[in-house]
Scaffold this active site. Structure first.
Site, PDB file in Angstrom:
ATOM      1  N   LEU A 122      58.185 -57.512  48.003  1.00 12.46           N
ATOM      2  CA  LEU A 122      58.816 -57.963  46.846  1.00 12.46           C
ATOM      3  C   LEU A 122      58.151 -59.074  46.097  1.00 12.46           C
ATOM      4  O   LEU A 122      57.945 -59.196  45.171  1.00 12.46           O
ATOM      5  CB  LEU A 122      60.197 -58.440  47.288  1.00 12.46           C
ATOM      6  CG  LEU A 122      61.062 -58.740  45.681  1.00 12.46           C
ATOM      7  CD1 LEU A 122      60.869 -57.518  44.657  1.00 12.46           C
ATOM      8  CD2 LEU A 122      62.605 -58.938  46.415  1.00 12.46           C
ATOM      9  N   ASP A 181      58.234 -72.489  55.303  1.00  9.75           N
ATOM     10  CA  ASP A 181      59.085 -71.741  56.219  1.00  9.75           C
ATOM     11  C   ASP A 181      60.597 -72.092  55.546  1.00  9.75           C
ATOM     12  O   ASP A 181      60.980 -73.225  55.752  1.00  9.75           O
ATOM     13  CB  ASP A 181      58.893 -72.373  57.553  1.00  9.75           C
ATOM     14  CG  ASP A 181      59.693 -71.358  58.491  1.00  9.75           C
ATOM     15  OD1 ASP A 181      60.603 -70.820  58.013  1.00  9.75           O
ATOM     16  OD2 ASP A 181      59.773 -71.687  59.868  1.00  9.75           O
ATOM     17  N   ILE A 182      61.050 -71.374  55.119  1.00 11.78           N
ATOM     18  CA  ILE A 182      62.455 -71.787  54.294  1.00 11.78           C
ATOM     19  C   ILE A 182      63.458 -71.807  55.374  1.00 11.78           C
ATOM     20  O   ILE A 182      64.725 -72.377  55.252  1.00 11.78           O
ATOM     21  CB  ILE A 182      63.060 -70.577  53.412  1.00 11.78           C
ATOM     22  CG1 ILE A 182      63.142 -68.959  54.135  1.00 11.78           C
ATOM     23  CG2 ILE A 182      62.154 -69.998  52.302  1.00 11.78           C
ATOM     24  CD1 ILE A 182      63.893 -68.223  53.332  1.00 11.78           C
ATOM     25  N   TYR A 216      64.326 -61.516  56.422  1.00  9.58           N
ATOM     26  CA  TYR A 216      64.174 -60.623  57.496  1.00  9.58           C
ATOM     27  C   TYR A 216      64.637 -59.207  56.931  1.00  9.58           C
ATOM     28  O   TYR A 216      65.909 -58.974  56.977  1.00  9.58           O
ATOM     29  CB  TYR A 216      64.923 -61.538  58.679  1.00  9.58           C
ATOM     30  CG  TYR A 216      64.731 -60.697  59.831  1.00  9.58           C
ATOM     31  CD1 TYR A 216      63.601 -61.083  60.525  1.00  9.58           C
ATOM     32  CD2 TYR A 216      65.516 -59.372  60.386  1.00  9.58           C
ATOM     33  CE1 TYR A 216      63.323 -60.418  62.175  1.00  9.58           C
ATOM     34  CE2 TYR A 216      65.208 -58.873  61.473  1.00  9.58           C
ATOM     35  CZ  TYR A 216      64.088 -59.395  62.464  1.00  9.58           C
ATOM     36  OH  TYR A 216      64.036 -58.818  63.634  1.00  9.58           O
ATOM     37  N   THR A 217      63.887 -58.201  57.068  1.00 13.74           N
ATOM     38  CA  THR A 217      64.407 -57.152  56.507  1.00 13.74           C
ATOM     39  C   THR A 217      64.094 -55.746  57.527  1.00 13.74           C
ATOM     40  O   THR A 217      64.477 -54.564  57.346  1.00 13.74           O
ATOM     41  CB  THR A 217      63.723 -56.687  55.253  1.00 13.74           C
ATOM     42  OG1 THR A 217      62.067 -56.505  55.693  1.00 13.74           O
ATOM     43  CG2 THR A 217      63.793 -57.504  54.167  1.00 13.74           C
ATOM     44  N   TYR A 257      72.033 -56.831  59.898  1.00  8.35           N
ATOM     45  CA  TYR A 257      71.034 -57.253  58.639  1.00  8.35           C
ATOM     46  C   TYR A 257      71.993 -57.320  57.408  1.00  8.35           C
ATOM     47  O   TYR A 257      71.809 -58.500  56.681  1.00  8.35           O
ATOM     48  CB  TYR A 257      69.989 -56.010  58.421  1.00  8.35           C
ATOM     49  CG  TYR A 257      69.418 -56.166  57.104  1.00  8.35           C
ATOM     50  CD1 TYR A 257      68.669 -57.260  56.877  1.00  8.35           C
ATOM     51  CD2 TYR A 257      69.644 -55.257  55.914  1.00  8.35           C
ATOM     52  CE1 TYR A 257      67.851 -57.308  55.508  1.00  8.35           C
ATOM     53  CE2 TYR A 257      69.032 -55.241  54.951  1.00  8.35           C
ATOM     54  CZ  TYR A 257      68.425 -56.475  54.466  1.00  8.35           C
ATOM     55  OH  TYR A 257      67.596 -56.400  53.232  1.00  8.35           O
TER      56      TYR A 257
END
Length: 317
Positions: A12, A44-45, A69-70, A133
């Site tokens: 994305l 790094d969020i 994280y997908t 998820y």
């Protein structure tokens, strides 16, 4: 105006950057706009101190968080990691953005819903995720709402593009098989990531406009334009039907190059016969009326983008 994009090396993030680079050339409002694309190594969020420091230093007007994280099945085993990125990371960004008054764009998923509804999901439907998820993404939504009132959360579904891992790329990788079983009882509306990028671009234009009287009236009428929105493609299909569309496009690509390609025979199967670690919702259809009403943004025909994506991926092999 300054825009920061996090997770810029993902599907994305790369799609939005490609879209923005194209849109900037044709829109005068963005002549002096600075876009900073930060990948995971640069920011790094999940590191709250780093997020606070970078956002404070850069002072963006808008932050577009595409970091996520997908890996749906892997999340069932790596629960802490999924929540660290999808929940804690979103919370860190929301707090940092709130501290400087920045607007946070955050992306969520159809997987926050159970899939048991018979009609399309609207924004106000009660979430009930059926896998880790989806639960981690819902936690991220709630954190963004709690910590920054100036937020736009966009739920999307069945994302595909020329970049990164997605269903289209997976099908093309499997195109050499003789037979291929694909689930036919899960319905959704595929979304081209480039179309989502255009939607975000249009939303920023409207949020940033101080001269559009009609827009200002709309803001007053609706209190503000912040909140949760759905954006996905126009037509609904099952994964099996989507696979058929992909291979039909591949056949056209090969026909133009005069190549002979033996495509797999695609068979529809029930999801009960295709076991995965994570349960998937049967109904992933998102209603997009709200984003059309508030921003004038309509769903795009994903099949048009599919032609370009299949061509781009296949010719790069």
């Amino acid at each position: 105006m300054k825009i920061v994009i996090t997770g810029a090396n993902g599907q994305l993030g790369r799609s939005i950057m490609a879209c923005f680079n194209q849109q900037f050339q044709t829109h005068s409002s963005f002549v002096n706009c600075e876009v900073l694309a930060l990948n995971q190594q640069q920011l790094d969020i999940t590191d709250g101190d780093a997020v606070e420091r970078v956002i404070k230093q850069l002072q963006p007007d808008y932050v577009i968080n595409t970091a996520a994280y997908t890996a749906v099945d892997e999340a069932e085993e790596h629960i802490d990691l999924a929540y660290a990125v999808n929940h804690l990371g979103a919370q860190n960004l929301a707090i940092a953005c709130n501290n400087i008054g920045a607007v946070l764009f955050h992306f969520s998923t159809d997987y926050v819903f159970s899939g048991n509804k018979l009609t399309e999901y609207v924004e106000d439907d009660i979430p009930a995720p059926v896998n880790v998820y989806g639960a981690s993404k819902l936690a991220g939504e709630n954190a963004v709402k709690q910590h920054n009132p100036k937020h736009i959360i966009v739920r999307t579904a069945w994302l595909f593009s020329e970049f990164g891992d997605n269903f289209v790329l997976t099908m093309l990788k499997l195109s050499g098989r003789e037979n291929l079983d694909v689930v036919d009882d899960q319905m959704g509306k595929p979304t081209y990531a480039g179309d989502l990028g255009v939607a975000i671009f249009q939303m920023i234009i409207q949020l940033n406009s101080n001269t559009n009287a009609q827009q200002q009236s709309l803001i007053k009428q609706n209190n503000d334009l912040y909140g949760v929105y759905h954006f996905s493609g126009l037509h609904q299909v099952s994964w099996y039907q989507f696979a058929q569309c992909i291979f039909a496009q591949l056949a056209e690509v090969e026909s133009t190059s005069c190549s002979q390609l033996n495509l797999p025979k695609v068979q529809p199967i029930d999801s009960r016969h295709y076991q995965t670690k994570a349960v998937r919702p049967k109904n992933s259809r998102l209603n997009c009326d709200k984003i059309a009403k508030h921003f004038g943004i309509l769903p795009n025909d994903w099949s048009l983008a599919l032609t370009r994506v299949v061509t781009a991926i296949w010719t790069q092999k």
